[in-house]
Design a protein around this motif. Structure first.
Motif, mmCIF file in Angstrom:
data_model
loop_
_atom_site.group_PDB
_atom_site.id
_atom_site.type_symbol
_atom_site.label_atom_id
_atom_site.label_comp_id
_atom_site.label_asym_id
_atom_site.label_seq_id
_atom_site.Cartn_x
_atom_site.Cartn_y
_atom_site.Cartn_z
ATOM 1 N N PRO B 71 0.999 -1.134 -0.117
ATOM 2 C CA PRO B 71 -0.042 0.062 -0.040
ATOM 3 C C PRO B 71 1.039 1.299 0.073
ATOM 4 N N PRO B 72 0.637 2.190 -0.543
ATOM 5 C CA PRO B 72 1.377 3.638 -0.809
ATOM 6 C C PRO B 72 1.480 4.183 0.470
ATOM 7 N N GLN B 73 2.622 4.753 0.759
ATOM 8 C CA GLN B 73 2.672 5.437 2.280
ATOM 9 C C GLN B 73 2.662 6.832 2.003
ATOM 10 N N ARG B 74 2.629 7.552 2.990
ATOM 11 C CA ARG B 74 2.899 8.964 3.031
ATOM 12 C C ARG B 74 4.269 9.516 2.625
ATOM 13 N N THR B 75 5.303 8.529 3.074
ATOM 14 C CA THR B 75 6.690 8.849 2.691
ATOM 15 C C THR B 75 7.388 7.720 2.070
ATOM 16 N N ARG B 76 8.378 7.976 1.318
ATOM 17 C CA ARG B 76 9.232 7.125 0.423
ATOM 18 C C ARG B 76 9.767 6.139 1.417
ATOM 19 N N LEU B 77 10.319 6.769 2.395
ATOM 20 C CA LEU B 77 11.178 6.178 3.583
ATOM 21 C C LEU B 77 10.230 5.309 4.230
ATOM 22 N N GLN B 78 8.958 5.492 4.398
ATOM 23 C CA GLN B 78 8.064 4.560 5.255
ATOM 24 C C GLN B 78 7.972 3.088 4.135
ATOM 25 N N GLU B 79 8.138 3.547 2.706
ATOM 26 C CA GLU B 79 8.092 2.407 1.980
ATOM 27 C C GLU B 79 9.186 1.456 2.030
ATOM 28 N N LEU B 80 10.520 2.096 2.162
ATOM 29 C CA LEU B 80 11.772 1.478 2.116
ATOM 30 C C LEU B 80 11.817 0.739 3.578
ATOM 31 N N VAL B 81 11.065 1.149 4.607
ATOM 32 C CA VAL B 81 10.942 0.453 5.778
ATOM 33 C C VAL B 81 10.035 -0.851 5.612
ATOM 34 N N ASP B 82 8.831 -0.491 4.738
ATOM 35 C CA ASP B 82 7.905 -1.642 4.628
ATOM 36 C C ASP B 82 8.652 -2.620 4.056
ATOM 37 N N HIS B 83 9.483 -2.257 2.763
ATOM 38 C CA HIS B 83 10.108 -3.429 2.004
ATOM 39 C C HIS B 83 10.987 -4.376 2.930
ATOM 40 N N GLY B 84 11.747 -3.660 3.928
ATOM 41 C CA GLY B 84 12.689 -4.178 4.765
ATOM 42 C C GLY B 84 12.075 -5.288 5.710
ATOM 43 N N MET B 85 11.009 -4.960 6.322
ATOM 44 C CA MET B 85 10.311 -5.570 7.357
ATOM 45 C C MET B 85 9.551 -6.864 6.652
ATOM 46 N N LEU B 86 8.989 -6.448 5.414
ATOM 47 C CA LEU B 86 8.379 -7.728 4.569
ATOM 48 C C LEU B 86 9.337 -8.653 4.162
#
Lengths: 266, 266
Positions: B71-86
């Motif tokens: 799901p798109p997030q408000r920041t690209r950095l949250q998406e980076l975090v999400d990639h790592g966590m997944l």
């Protein structure tokens, strides 16, 4: 005394031979016979020093941790940096270090569900070593208050292992020093007191200067990082810089706090 | 349509079987025969999808990168975090991901001086993926001005590989999520605009919540991270949190700037 020196030399050449064979064949395929041939020593000499292949492997793992004696620095964090820079240097130049790291990373494929005798040993020894330095840094007030030294030690040990493996894969470790500097530039601002950052020397030639200083002072303490005779190592004339490492002008080598001088790190 | 679904399923089961065999035996010892037996498919079916063992390995390497749609997030950095966590979550639960990472790390011992067909491929694909997200974050003004996105991407790819290998060795990856959080806590303050840090959600259950949200919305996009049917995955009721990830109260999960709120990270 001459006898003792010879024994040390024999032990060293056995470890080097074992390291080379482990590095090429992996632990389980390596044989004592091949190590004997490579070292050019008798079976008796080998078993005098090492009772088994397992002990040889543990010897290699222990030896790779040894970066020799380091000149004391004004901060514990500079000593942490120096350890990392020297370890990177040894990974590029010392087969013993390479083999130790290889044993740490490869054992699962070799052994399946049966853990190798050195299972986890290298990781734990790196974590312990880094953890000690960080705990000292903490006692000296060099760390930010929220830092958990053991978490940071575990991170640095794991991250270092990963970047060196990647560097090995992509370019035979040619860029390892740069990768270690990038790791430290990214992690130190999160753990160090900001006022210390500009004092830290992360110069790309840091390891060479440390080795030169070692030659310039008490020689023979610890294994030479690059395996070359002392006289062949460069930079001896700069050894005076090292005892006052924290006072050297750092320029682009240091780590300024990114929020205060953001462009200086680039 | 049903035929196409069947083909996708066959391809998937061949990749899973290949991943398991590569994971257990290593690339060079693995045989097509064993992969066929494991997958329970005919030789014709396998060669319809993959022309060689090499193509199978490249297929495994490519598949492990896929964390499915996020799901798109408000920041690209949250998406980076999400990639790592997944990705950490998949490493714990998905044999395809494990095998891909294993192929990336093990090829040297397997091949000696003869580089494997996938030599460097996984590293480069991780670097590219992370580099893209960081470049976007940079364009959105989320990064500190001194950050070099490619350096940071290379560091994160290498460090992640290292901490997952260490976690595998020490505890079969049981603590991998914690290690990824520690990595992000140490690196993000060095690259992110300080004002973004408290908005980032690094909760230990982040991956589970993302997977639950995926189930709650358009199902079937991408491979399920944990291989379980959707209904068995926990936390679906919390999916509403995710579309506004950056607005969630972060508490201990977020990364406060260490200099401003030093105790909150502990």
């Amino acid at each position: 005394m001459a006898r003792q020196a010879r024994a040390i030399q024999t032990r060293e050449s056995i470890l080097l031979a074992a390291a080379a064979v482990f590095d090429e064949r992996g632990y389980s395929s390596a044989t004592i016979t091949e190590i004997l041939q490579r070292a050019g020593v008798t079976k008796g000499a080998l078993y005098f020093h090492f009772a088994s292949k397992e002990e040889l492997a543990l010897g290699v793992v222990a030896a790779q941790l040894d970066v020799g004696e380091l000149p004391p620095q004004r901060t514990r964090l500079q000593e942490l940096v120096d350890h990392g820079m020297l370890f990177a240097h040894q990974l590029r130049h010392d087969p013993l270090t390479r083999a130790g790291v290889g044993l740490a990373m490869d054992h699962r494929r070799e052994h399946g569900d049966d853990p190798a005798p050195f299972h986890g040993t290298p990781y734990q020894s790196w974590i312990d070593r880094i953890g000690q330095v960080l705990a000292e840094a903490d006692r000296h007030g060099e760390l930010l208050p929220h830092v958990v030294p053991d978490d940071t030690a575990q991170l640095l040990a794991g991250a270092f292992t990963g970047i060196q493996g990647m560097s090995q894969t992509l370019c035979e470790r040619a860029d390892l020093t740069h990768r270690v500097i990038v790791l430290l530039q990214h992690v130190l601002p999160s753990i160090a007191q900001p006022s210390l950052l500009p004092t830290l020397d992360l110069g790309a030639d840091r390891a060479e200067r440390l080795l030169a200083a070692r030659v310039g002072t008490a020689a023979g303490t610890g294994r030479a990082g690059d395996g070359r005779p002392a006289a062949e190592r460069p930079g001896t004339e700069r050894s005076a810089d090292l005892s006052s490492g924290a006072q050297r002008p750092t320029g682009e080598h240091g780590i300024p706090s990114p929020r205060r001088t953001p462009t200086a790190v680039r």
